[in-house]
Write a protein that holds these residues in place. Structure first.
Motif, PDB file in Angstrom:
ATOM      1  N   PHE A   4       8.610  -1.293   4.055  1.00 57.22           N
ATOM      2  CA  PHE A   4       8.483   0.135   3.809  1.00 57.22           C
ATOM      3  C   PHE A   4       7.409   0.345   2.750  1.00 57.22           C
ATOM      4  N   ALA A   5       6.395   1.164   3.063  1.00 63.17           N
ATOM      5  CA  ALA A   5       5.369   1.510   2.088  1.00 63.17           C
ATOM      6  C   ALA A   5       5.910   2.558   1.119  1.00 63.17           C
ATOM      7  N   ASP A   6       6.755   3.439   1.621  1.00 60.77           N
ATOM      8  CA  ASP A   6       7.469   4.429   0.818  1.00 60.77           C
ATOM      9  C   ASP A   6       8.691   4.854   1.630  1.00 60.77           C
ATOM     10  N   ALA A   7       9.402   5.861   1.180  1.00 57.53           N
ATOM     11  CA  ALA A   7      10.650   6.256   1.838  1.00 57.53           C
ATOM     12  C   ALA A   7      10.445   6.756   3.267  1.00 57.53           C
ATOM     13  N   GLN A   8       9.224   7.162   3.616  1.00 56.60           N
ATOM     14  CA  GLN A   8       8.968   7.744   4.924  1.00 56.60           C
ATOM     15  C   GLN A   8       8.068   6.897   5.821  1.00 56.60           C
ATOM     16  N   THR A   9       7.518   5.776   5.301  1.00 62.37           N
ATOM     17  CA  THR A   9       6.505   5.015   6.032  1.00 62.37           C
ATOM     18  C   THR A   9       6.916   3.554   6.190  1.00 62.37           C
ATOM     19  N   LEU A  10       7.010   3.099   7.441  1.00 63.23           N
ATOM     20  CA  LEU A  10       7.331   1.713   7.755  1.00 63.23           C
ATOM     21  C   LEU A  10       6.080   1.039   8.303  1.00 63.23           C
ATOM     22  N   VAL A  11       5.703  -0.093   7.711  1.00 60.94           N
ATOM     23  CA  VAL A  11       4.557  -0.867   8.173  1.00 60.94           C
ATOM     24  C   VAL A  11       5.095  -2.078   8.925  1.00 60.94           C
ATOM     25  N   VAL A  12       4.575  -2.316  10.137  1.00 61.25           N
ATOM     26  CA  VAL A  12       5.048  -3.396  10.996  1.00 61.25           C
ATOM     27  C   VAL A  12       3.863  -4.278  11.351  1.00 61.25           C
ATOM     28  N   ARG A  13       3.975  -5.565  11.036  1.00 59.26           N
ATOM     29  CA  ARG A  13       2.912  -6.497  11.409  1.00 59.26           C
ATOM     30  C   ARG A  13       3.487  -7.536  12.357  1.00 59.26           C
ATOM     31  N   GLY A  14       2.941  -7.569  13.555  1.00 58.94           N
ATOM     32  CA  GLY A  14       3.292  -8.568  14.559  1.00 58.94           C
ATOM     33  C   GLY A  14       1.978  -9.073  15.120  1.00 58.94           C
ATOM     34  N   GLU A  15       1.746  -8.842  16.393  1.00 54.99           N
ATOM     35  CA  GLU A  15       0.447  -9.155  16.977  1.00 54.99           C
ATOM     36  C   GLU A  15      -0.602  -8.145  16.509  1.00 54.99           C
TER      37      GLU A  15
END
Length: 69
Positions: free
Chosen positions: A51-62
């Motif tokens: 989570f970058a902040d309470a409203q933002t999810l960062v997802v790293r896969g491919e």
């Protein structure tokens, strides 16, 4: 999430699924106990979630993806 309201997780079953869930608000009726799924999608590889902040999810896969509420 930093505010403790949401959790991001990956579940294994027939495939991999990424979910974000929000805790049910206090004072809700008895039927609303538990959590509410806000995002549910299939993923091909086990991603890294942050989570970058309470409203933002960062997802790293491919690839790198950002989900914002």
């Amino acid at each position: 999430s930093p505010d403790g309201e949401r959790a991001a997780l990956v579940e294994r079953g027939d495939g991999l699924r990424m979910r974000t869930v929000r805790a049910a608000s206090e004072g809700a009726g008895d039927d609303d106990v538990g959590s509410v799924t806000e995002l549910d999608r299939a993923v091909d590889v086990l991603p890294e979630l942050a989570f970058a902040d309470a409203q933002t999810l960062v997802v790293r896969g491919e690839t790198l993806r950002v989900f914002r509420r």
